[in-house]
Design a protein around this motif. Sequence first.
Motif, PDB file in Angstrom:
ATOM      1  N   PRO A  19       2.753   5.107  -3.433  1.00 29.55           N
ATOM      2  CA  PRO A  19       2.812   4.164  -2.311  1.00 29.55           C
ATOM      3  C   PRO A  19       1.803   3.021  -2.395  1.00 29.55           C
ATOM      4  O   PRO A  19       2.002   1.989  -1.773  1.00 29.55           O
ATOM      5  CB  PRO A  19       2.550   5.027  -1.079  1.00 29.55           C
ATOM      6  N   VAL A  20       0.752   3.178  -3.161  1.00 21.39           N
ATOM      7  CA  VAL A  20      -0.228   2.092  -3.308  1.00 21.39           C
ATOM      8  C   VAL A  20      -0.132   1.444  -4.697  1.00 21.39           C
ATOM      9  O   VAL A  20      -1.076   0.826  -5.177  1.00 21.39           O
ATOM     10  CB  VAL A  20      -1.673   2.562  -3.008  1.00 21.39           C
ATOM     11  N   GLN A  27       1.268  -1.252  -5.809  1.00 22.05           N
ATOM     12  CA  GLN A  27       0.983  -2.681  -5.891  1.00 22.05           C
ATOM     13  C   GLN A  27      -0.516  -2.964  -5.901  1.00 22.05           C
ATOM     14  O   GLN A  27      -0.974  -3.876  -6.580  1.00 22.05           O
ATOM     15  CB  GLN A  27       1.665  -3.444  -4.746  1.00 22.05           C
ATOM     16  N   ARG A  28      -1.287  -2.184  -5.167  1.00 26.14           N
ATOM     17  CA  ARG A  28      -2.744  -2.363  -5.157  1.00 26.14           C
ATOM     18  C   ARG A  28      -3.344  -1.970  -6.504  1.00 26.14           C
ATOM     19  O   ARG A  28      -4.226  -2.652  -7.018  1.00 26.14           O
ATOM     20  CB  ARG A  28      -3.383  -1.526  -4.035  1.00 26.14           C
ATOM     21  N   MET A  43      -3.504  -0.339   4.405  1.00 24.53           N
ATOM     22  CA  MET A  43      -3.391   0.831   3.533  1.00 24.53           C
ATOM     23  C   MET A  43      -2.639   1.965   4.225  1.00 24.53           C
ATOM     24  O   MET A  43      -1.791   2.613   3.612  1.00 24.53           O
ATOM     25  CB  MET A  43      -4.774   1.310   3.092  1.00 24.53           C
ATOM     26  N   ARG A  63      -0.388   1.689   6.518  1.00 20.08           N
ATOM     27  CA  ARG A  63       1.035   1.299   6.547  1.00 20.08           C
ATOM     28  C   ARG A  63       1.698   1.616   5.210  1.00 20.08           C
ATOM     29  O   ARG A  63       2.820   2.101   5.165  1.00 20.08           O
ATOM     30  CB  ARG A  63       1.185  -0.186   6.857  1.00 20.08           C
ATOM     31  N   GLN A  64       0.995   1.309   4.118  1.00 22.96           N
ATOM     32  CA  GLN A  64       1.557   1.588   2.795  1.00 22.96           C
ATOM     33  C   GLN A  64       1.700   3.081   2.551  1.00 22.96           C
ATOM     34  O   GLN A  64       2.683   3.531   1.976  1.00 22.96           O
ATOM     35  CB  GLN A  64       0.693   0.971   1.695  1.00 22.96           C
ATOM     36  N   GLY A 103       4.157   4.566   5.610  1.00 21.15           N
ATOM     37  CA  GLY A 103       5.458   3.934   5.807  1.00 21.15           C
ATOM     38  C   GLY A 103       5.734   3.725   7.285  1.00 21.15           C
ATOM     39  O   GLY A 103       4.860   3.340   8.047  1.00 21.15           O
TER      40      GLY A 103
END
Length: 192
Positions: free
Chosen positions: A75-76, A78-79, A132, A134-135, A138
């Motif tokens: 889920p993270v 992209q970071r 964070m 939210r990521q 969800g």
Amino acid sequence: FFQILGCHRHSAPMGQASSGLTQYDVEELISVSGGVFSQAEIEGLYKRFRALDRGHKGYVAGDELLNIPELSINPVAQRVVRLFEAANFREFCRLLAAFSAKAPRSAKIQVMFDVYDMDGDGIVGRDDLSAMLRQLAGSSLGERELSDIVDGALALAGPDARAKGGLDVKAFTAALEGAELNNMVVEMPREW
């Protein structure tokens, strides 16, 4: 974001050489990675890096990193990709070292901090924590629940964190005291 640097070589820049790494390169990369990788692991990482660098540019792009299945479902992702994006092989090894089972706790926490510090201001603040969460959660958390969790986390961090508007690396480290970080490990395959 990352300065594209190669090792001191007399041939092509690191990441572009087709013949492999010199012994000097390997020794330097072991040093750059804090000694957490062996020569065999460096050589295996180089093969993996070259496979990811499809255009043979000497660095990995974000879309190439997302071809790693374990990363693409995170889920993270992209970071994490932002930390590694445009990294040449030397930087790739340095960053990946924090995910070694032999890496010190401080290196793992620094990477976590860098992931959570979404705006890069050196403070994990309210907006960083909200984004964070939210990521990670969800749509399972409503805005009110999300806000309550962030408020609670900042309250637990103490008056210094509230005064600074969030957690600096020192407060972030203190907040993770006793937290298990063993799951922050990338397994090194025996065969590449």
